[in-house]
Design a protein around this motif. Sequence first.
Motif, PDB file in Angstrom:
ATOM      1  N   ASN A 152       0.957  -1.559  -0.041  1.00  0.00           N
ATOM      2  CA  ASN A 152      -0.115   0.374   0.065  1.00  0.00           C
ATOM      3  C   ASN A 152       1.050   1.292   0.475  1.00  0.00           C
ATOM      4  OD1 ASN A 152      -1.941   1.643   1.904  1.00  0.00           O
ATOM      5  ND2 ASN A 152      -2.960   0.761   0.530  1.00  0.00           N
ATOM      6  N   THR A 153       0.742   1.668  -1.143  1.00  0.00           N
ATOM      7  CA  THR A 153       1.555   3.210  -1.127  1.00  0.00           C
ATOM      8  C   THR A 153       1.865   4.118  -0.147  1.00  0.00           C
ATOM      9  OG1 THR A 153       0.948   3.465  -3.286  1.00  0.00           O
ATOM     10  CG2 THR A 153       1.858   5.071  -2.949  1.00  0.00           C
ATOM     11  N   SER A 154      -0.152   4.388   0.506  1.00  0.00           N
ATOM     12  CA  SER A 154       0.465   5.073   1.930  1.00  0.00           C
ATOM     13  C   SER A 154       1.158   4.663   2.887  1.00  0.00           C
ATOM     14  CB  SER A 154      -1.542   5.327   2.388  1.00  0.00           C
ATOM     15  OG  SER A 154      -1.932   6.012   1.021  1.00  0.00           O
ATOM     16  N   LEU A 155       0.795   3.317   3.415  1.00  0.00           N
ATOM     17  CA  LEU A 155       1.167   3.045   4.254  1.00  0.00           C
ATOM     18  C   LEU A 155       2.725   3.066   4.116  1.00  0.00           C
ATOM     19  CD1 LEU A 155      -1.240  -0.178   5.244  1.00  0.00           C
ATOM     20  CD2 LEU A 155      -0.385   2.328   6.660  1.00  0.00           C
ATOM     21  N   ARG A 156       2.844   2.706   3.215  1.00  0.00           N
ATOM     22  CA  ARG A 156       4.597   2.703   2.807  1.00  0.00           C
ATOM     23  C   ARG A 156       5.364   4.171   2.869  1.00  0.00           C
ATOM     24  NH1 ARG A 156       5.609   2.012  -3.280  1.00  0.00           N
ATOM     25  NH2 ARG A 156       4.265   0.345  -2.910  1.00  0.00           N
ATOM     26  N   LEU A 157       4.525   5.204   2.289  1.00  0.00           N
ATOM     27  CA  LEU A 157       5.276   6.460   2.397  1.00  0.00           C
ATOM     28  C   LEU A 157       4.960   6.938   4.137  1.00  0.00           C
ATOM     29  CD1 LEU A 157       6.504   9.114   1.562  1.00  0.00           C
ATOM     30  CD2 LEU A 157       3.337   9.661   1.237  1.00  0.00           C
ATOM     31  N   VAL A 158       4.022   6.337   4.654  1.00  0.00           N
ATOM     32  CA  VAL A 158       4.555   6.960   6.239  1.00  0.00           C
ATOM     33  C   VAL A 158       5.504   6.416   6.555  1.00  0.00           C
ATOM     34  CG1 VAL A 158       2.650   6.225   8.786  1.00  0.00           C
ATOM     35  CG2 VAL A 158       1.271   7.381   6.405  1.00  0.00           C
ATOM     36  N   GLN A 160       7.926   5.481   5.738  1.00  0.00           N
ATOM     37  CA  GLN A 160       9.294   5.939   5.465  1.00  0.00           C
ATOM     38  C   GLN A 160       9.747   7.373   6.520  1.00  0.00           C
ATOM     39  OE1 GLN A 160       8.629   5.661   1.265  1.00  0.00           O
ATOM     40  NE2 GLN A 160      10.044   4.372   0.454  1.00  0.00           N
TER      41      GLN A 160
END
Length: 218
Positions: A152-158, A160
């Motif tokens: 999931n892009t949003s979870l990954r960004l959080v 990071q």
Amino acid sequence: MKNKMYYQLAGSFTLLFFVALCYILRFYPDTLTGFDRGIISVVHSLSPGADSFFIWLTKFGNPVSVVILTIVFLGLFWFNRQKLTALWFGINIVGICGILNPVIKQFFKRPRPTILPHLVEEHSYSFPSGHAVTSMILFGTLIFVMPLFFKNTSLRLVAQIVLGLLILGIGVSRIYVGVHYPSDVLGGFLLGISWLLFSFPYYREKKLIYDMKQIGRK
């Protein structure tokens, strides 16, 4: 190919800044006095009385913590059939944090700052900051390989962003506890990110080839 070039260009700039900082420290160390004292003043004015927090935060870059985290993530990568990631991760930790950084410390032999009392005990030389290098290499590698943990892009960004803040926080903690000049921390960050930017495209290229071979065998 373009992405690889962008990474190498960014790595070249950060390495150039690191070399420039090394040159200044070697031949014109007094020119760093204003920079160091100014940031030290800002760090302590922003967080008065936060001793316990920064002493706790700085422990994330201590050798024992790093060894434990390294073993944990090496195990996760290896047993989840991410052997190339485990290899890149191990080379980063051992090669840069365990070998190169101590060699650079011995070359410059910069004494620890005496501007403020030391809230933690340290015995090695000051430049570059080992905690800064290690946090950038350890948690920076995890930032680069975060897609392995989160699709999931949003979870990954959080995740990071949290890791990025942890890297920054460890660097600030070394200034706060009085054992490093800001230029030590900057040098550690520049050394660590330079290596990651240069090596990541090669890791990604090899991993893509390896993954394609694994798919072909199924």
